[in-house]
Design an enzyme around this catalytic site. Structure first.
Site, PDB file in Angstrom:
ATOM      1  N   HIS A 138       0.834  -1.205   0.000  1.00 22.96           N
ATOM      2  CA  HIS A 138       0.000   0.000   0.000  1.00 22.96           C
ATOM      3  C   HIS A 138       0.868   1.254   0.000  1.00 22.96           C
ATOM      4  CE1 HIS A 138       0.975   0.602   4.228  1.00 22.96           C
ATOM      5  NE2 HIS A 138       0.484  -0.585   4.541  1.00 22.96           N
ATOM      6  N   CYS A 146       3.479  -4.820   6.495  1.00 21.01           N
ATOM      7  CA  CYS A 146       3.167  -4.653   5.069  1.00 21.01           C
ATOM      8  C   CYS A 146       4.393  -4.158   4.297  1.00 21.01           C
ATOM      9  CB  CYS A 146       2.016  -3.658   4.891  1.00 21.01           C
ATOM     10  SG  CYS A 146       0.475  -4.156   5.698  1.00 21.01           S
TER      11      CYS A 146
END
Length: 506
Positions: A138, A146
């Site tokens: 992202h 992430c």
């Protein structure tokens, strides 16, 4: 009609691809020109590879010959954890392995600008009892397990995935590695306990390297199997179960032979490097994740962490170059985990923060959001970072004329030293020194101006960082303001629900 058919199996978030401005940004003309040069179609299939140590994300695209070629390499702004696979929920590890990304995993309404779900845990992870959820690639340059890019980067990567789906690709493959699986890297990490797992996924890496085709991935007996096919005498394709015994299968001979050749060459080089005494990489350094040096060079006190570091002169040179996207003000560069440094004296950064102690009251408004974004964030670091980047009154203190700045520091030292004959004589002599400021002398003795001058020096690089932000931020606007995007993204990451973390419109 084609887009409608491809997205018919997606949820309502993906249907909004038709109206979401961020998710429908066109592929940049420069990238389209690069495709033309490399004999690629705009909507041909893609494949993504991630490398933690190098902090790079590669986008490969299929050429008209049917093989994949590297289209573009993106520096990763932030990843968290250590080298090695994700094992359990909350370990901050970014996953490693092979994953499949279909249209339903694309999130056009992400709280982190845009994102797509890696698909962790896959069948192999589940067979080993590994846990975790909503591990994403992202924007926002903030990671808690992430792979985080800048908003501009994820917009471009997202557009490439979207076009591949519109071109007919049902899912694109994501390959996540601790590092590029070269003999020198394998030799450097030869004592790492994750080496058996890394050798297993290296086989898939080798399959792609020799064929330039997306390797077919299956799982059985709690291991990966690549490019498996049915035996010549079999009537149907083998059925794989990650926890069950492997069925009868073969690997096409042309692939198997090419892989054997590469592995033999790699093993020979590996043995030579080990015999030569290649140093073993340090394990478990206590650093939380990594960051590409392109971004580390732009951040006050920035560090590459567990990613490939660079010499100081190199970072200084990179500081003058343009960053590949907007670096948010709340970015948390890699640093030791709080747990690992709790017992160590925290005197390295404290004096800098202590000088501007009154400023922390006004910077504290941003602190809760920053602490919610990264569990390892420290109040001292963000107060210092806020002061350097011009947030709150810290910047005001730094730019205040010297007499006022010394006045804020004076009480701690004035009460300690009573005036003496020697000090009066020293003061009288210094009045005759050329360029001496008498107003400063009346407020404090000579050493005080040097204390006040220090906060003003770091303002030079920070001014450049602040200047780049406004020029890039207008491209990151969709409904919500900048404050919502920067500070409101992370505090909602408590739940494991996809909708609660990534489904809300900014």
């Amino acid at each position: 009609m084609t887009a409608g058919v491809l997205l018919s199996g997606c949820n309502s978030d993906q249907i909004s691809l038709a109206t979401n401005a961020k998710a429908n940004q066109p592929v940049p003309p420069k990238l389209i020109a690069a495709m033309a040069e490399k004999d690629m179609d705009l909507q041909s299939p893609i494949l993504v590879r991630l490398f933690k140590q190098e902090a790079e994300l590669e986008v490969w695209k299929q050429t008209r010959s049917g093989k994949f070629a590297l289209l573009k390499t993106y520096p990763i702004c932030r990843w968290s954890g250590d080298l090695g696979p994700k094992v359990r929920e909350g370990d901050r590890q970014a996953p490693e392995g092979f994953y499949s990304i279909n249209p339903s995993q694309m999130n056009p309404q992400s709280a982190y600008y845009l994102s797509f779900n890696t698909g962790y845990p896959n069948a192999f992870d589940k067979a080993l009892g590994r846990t975790g959820s909503q591990l994403m690639v992202h924007g926002d340059c903030s990671s808690r397990g992430c792979y985080a890019m800048t908003d501009e980067q994820i917009a471009e990567i997202y557009s490439l995935g979207r076009e591949s789906f519109f071109g007919g690709q049902k899912a694109f493959q994501l390959q996540a590695y601790p590092f590029k699986m070269t003999p020198v890297n394998m030799a450097r990490h030869r004592n790492n306990p994750n080496m058996p797992f890394w050798k297993m996924i290296k086989e898939g890496y080798d399959h792609f390297e020799v064929t330039r085709q997306e390797p077919k991935v299956d799982f059985c007996e709690k291991k990966y199997v690549f490019d498996a096919a049915k035996p010549a005498d079999a009537k149907r394709d083998p059925v794989f179960d990650a926890s069950a015994k492997c069925p009868a299968y073969v690997i096409p001979e042309e692939i198997a032979e090419a892989v054997r050749g590469k592995q033999a060459k790699d093993e020979t080089e590996y043995a030579r490097l080990v015999a030569k005494g290649t140093p073993v990489a340090r394990m478990n350094t206590g650093i939380d994740g990594g960051m590409n040096k392109v971004f580390a060079a732009k951040i006050p006190e920035g560090s590459t962490g567990l990613s490939e570091s660079a010499e100081g002169t190199t970072l200084q040179m990179l500081a003058m170059a343009k960053a590949p996207g907007t670096i948010p003000g709340h970015v948390n560069p890699p640093k030791p985990n709080l747990d690992s440094v709790a017992s160590a004296p925290a005197t390295q950064e404290e004096p800098v923060v202590a000088v501007s102690a009154p400023a922390t009251t006004r910077v504290a408004a941003a602190a809760p959001a920053e602490k919610a974004q990264e569990k390892s964030s420290g109040g001292g670091f963000f107060s210092n970072l806020g002061r350097k980047m011009g947030l709150g009154t810290a910047d005001t203190t730094a730019t205040t004329p010297p007499p006022q700045a010394t006045a804020s520091v004076a009480p701690a030292q004035t009460s300690v030293t009573p005036p003496t004959a020697a000090s009066r004589l020293k003061a009288a002599v210094t009045r005759f020194v050329p360029g001496h400021d008498k107003s400063k002398d009346s407020a404090k003795d000579a050493p005080k101006p040097t204390v006040a001058a220090k906060p003003a020096e770091p303002a030079k690089p920070d001014t450049r960082l602040a200047a780049t932000r406004p020029a890039l931020k207008p491209s990151v606007s969709d409904g919500a303001g900048e404050a919502t995007q920067i500070m409101g993204a992370a505090p909602v990451v408590q739940s494991n629900s996809f909708d609660s973390r990534f489904g809300a419109v900014k």
